[in-house]
Design an enzyme around this catalytic site. Structure first.
Site, mmCIF file in Angstrom:
data_model
loop_
_atom_site.group_PDB
_atom_site.id
_atom_site.type_symbol
_atom_site.label_atom_id
_atom_site.label_comp_id
_atom_site.label_asym_id
_atom_site.label_seq_id
_atom_site.Cartn_x
_atom_site.Cartn_y
_atom_site.Cartn_z
ATOM 1 N N LYS A 1 -17.725 51.110 18.130
ATOM 2 C CA LYS A 1 -18.007 50.098 19.163
ATOM 3 C C LYS A 1 -18.977 50.645 20.214
ATOM 4 O O LYS A 1 -18.910 51.832 20.566
ATOM 5 C CB LYS A 1 -16.688 49.691 19.814
ATOM 6 C CG LYS A 1 -16.779 48.555 20.822
ATOM 7 C CD LYS A 1 -15.389 48.134 21.285
ATOM 8 C CE LYS A 1 -15.429 47.034 22.325
ATOM 9 N NZ LYS A 1 -14.081 46.593 22.737
ATOM 10 N N SER B 1 -8.393 43.717 22.492
ATOM 11 C CA SER B 1 -9.708 43.695 21.839
ATOM 12 C C SER B 1 -9.794 44.330 20.462
ATOM 13 O O SER B 1 -10.788 44.140 19.770
ATOM 14 C CB SER B 1 -10.752 44.314 22.754
ATOM 15 O OG SER B 1 -11.080 43.381 23.742
ATOM 16 N N SER C 1 -12.732 41.848 22.196
ATOM 17 C CA SER C 1 -14.136 42.125 22.360
ATOM 18 C C SER C 1 -14.722 43.027 21.270
ATOM 19 O O SER C 1 -15.933 43.142 21.163
ATOM 20 C CB SER C 1 -14.374 42.793 23.721
ATOM 21 O OG SER C 1 -13.719 44.054 23.765
HETATM 22 N N1 GLN Z 1 -9.994 39.621 26.244
HETATM 23 C C1 GLN Z 1 -9.540 40.600 27.165
HETATM 24 C C2 GLN Z 1 -10.479 40.697 28.334
HETATM 25 O O1 GLN Z 1 -11.439 40.008 28.320
HETATM 26 C C3 GLN Z 1 -9.367 41.902 26.465
HETATM 27 C C4 GLN Z 1 -10.555 42.774 26.473
HETATM 28 C C5 GLN Z 1 -10.348 44.099 25.818
HETATM 29 O O2 GLN Z 1 -9.265 44.398 25.297
HETATM 30 N N2 GLN Z 1 -11.365 44.925 25.893
HETATM 31 O O3 GLN Z 1 -10.272 41.450 29.238
#
Ligand code: GLN
Length: 457
Positions: A74, A173, A149
């Protein structure tokens, strides 16, 4: 298709060349990735790296656990010489000067970094659409979001463009895209994996975790990247379990909670997960036990103020002097929302009211799990309360996107571990089962997921 275990052995025995493994993935990336957009960068040295592994094998030198396997990373995890741009214009030209702890470990085990994957900008999002470099597609459900994400990492795995990928999970994410893409993902317990070299979203919640098509590959990667690091003070000196030695615990106590069903927007998801849990429980010959999670319905309201405030503070270094551009001038809408929101709720006139309240509720949620794990070993539940939306849909309100996180953020708030494996499909779209266990009980999560995989799940 060969699974990771078979491939690992074939490469070690010289039956499959690491070079061939890598070139086949590169060919798939070339063919598919214009439309999927899983990768932001492909490693130009991947083939020569693979050749070096093949040479070692030919010379009968010892090779590592990940020898010749293609690992996608990532874009918020530092890989020396590669762009760790967090899918943001802010860091568009930034290249990492060092390897994250996890990358050092992967390289030491002869894994080959195949490329850097797309994601929601700085990890802010649940759909993959917040990338500054274009949204990622879902290879398992064309036209739908892949989840986020860690969108590119999940899509790279689901689209057969790598063997294993790394994502990061602050509030879901890794698990959310694993669910939407029909693959396996694991968020380790807080402190299991070093965050050194991970660009923070919210440092009290972030963990790096693996994504893979099978449980063995997921376990293999967690085995490699776990452990105490002198660069990350929150990592613990817990023995690293041999995750790849699965054993289904006898008399395992499965916990379930009505609250997930009540909060599940799409009742078909709740039904599919119920059926899956029943099959697993029948196979183990146990009766699931109802547990009480009293504060889970407050998880989103608790999580976001914490993330906003921690993210605001983490982004102060992006002032345009040391790295890239000034963040407020170059970031996308969601990132700006969090920066401004974090600044506001962290400001003196609010006396930390929202932040402090969130910390208090976080304790209550932690306590919910502490009590639950006194009477059960694992908790089985859905991963995401609704099916993924179609790519490009204009959501009315950021809260619609935040709602995807309702069942994943509790594990981050409590610091426990949680994995996801495909339970089945609804309208041809994958739906993941979430398996939660207490801190440092990744062995239980992986063993239950392995059982479900072996049952044909
Ligand atoms: N969807 C969550 C957020 O926007 C989780 C993001 C993540 O785990 N990086 O914060």
């Amino acid at each position: 298709m060969v699974n990771i275990k078979q491939k690992q052995e074939m490469i070690k025995k010289g039956e499959l060349k690491a070079e061939d493994n890598i070139s086949q993935f590169l060919a798939t990336i070339k063919k598919k990735d214009k439309s999927i957009k899983a990768f932001l960068y492909v490693n130009k040295n991947a083939i020569s790296d693979a050749k070096a592994i093949d040479k070692k094998i030919k010379q009968e030198k010892k090779v590592g656990k990940l020898a010749g396997l293609a690992i996608a990373v990532k874009a918020n995890i530092s890989v020396k010489g590669m762009p760790s741009n967090c899918a943001s214009k802010t860091l568009e030209k930034y290249k990492s000067a060092f390897d994250a702890d996890v990358i050092e470990k992967i390289k030491a085990e002869d894994g080959i970094i195949i490329g850097i994957t797309n994601c929601d900008e700085f990890g802010c999002g649940a759909s993959g659409e917040n990338s500054a470099f274009g949204a990622t597609g879902n290879p398992a459900a064309p036209g739908k979001i892949p989840g986020g994400s860690s969108s590119g990492s999940a899509a790279a795995v689901a689209g057969d463009m790598c063997d294993i990928a790394l994502g990061s999970d602050t509030g879901g994410s890794v698990r959310n895209p694993a669910s939407h893409c029909g693959i396996v993902g694991l968020k380790p317990s807080y402190g299991r994996v070093s965050r050194y070299g991970l660009i923070d979203l919210a440092m009290s919640l972030d963990q790096i975790g693996p994504l893979c098509k099978d449980v063995y590959g997921t376990a293999l990667m967690i085995e490699v990247i776990s452990g105490k690091s002198e660069y990350d003070p929150i990592t613990f000196d817990r023995p690293i379990l041999k995750y790849t030695k699965f054993k289904t615990p006898k008399d395992i106590k499965i916990g379930i909670s009505k609250v997930f069903k009540e909060l599940c927007k799409d009742k078909r998801i709740a039904e599919l997960i119920d059926k899956t849990i029943k099959k697993i429980a029948d196979n183990l010959n146990v009766k699931p036990k109802q547990i009480r999670l009293k504060y889970i319905d407050l998880a989103i309201q608790t999580y976001y103020p914490l993330v906003y405030v921690e993210f605001f503070s983490a982004t102060r270094k992006f002032d345009g002097r040391r790295y890239g551009k000034k963040i407020e001038d170059s970031c996308g809408e969601e990132v700006l929302r969090r920066i401004l929101g974090g600044e506001t709720i962290g400001a003196a006139e609010y006396e930390g009211r929202y932040y402090r309240k969130s910390l208090e509720v976080r304790e209550l949620i932690k306590n919910d799990f502490r009590e639950a794990f006194e009477s059960v070993d694992i908790i089985l539940c859905p991963t995401v309360p609704s099916l993924p939306h179609s790519l490009g849909t204009k959501l009315k309100d950021p809260k619609v996107m935040y709602a995807y996180d309702a069942f994943t953020v509790p594990a981050n708030l409590a610091g426990i571990c949680a994995g996801v494996i495909k339970a089945g499909e609804i309208e041809g779209i994958p739906v993941g089962l979430q398996v939660m266990a207490d801190v440092f009980r990744e062995d239980l999560v992986l063993s239950i997921m392995k059982l479900w995989e072996d049952m044909g799940g």
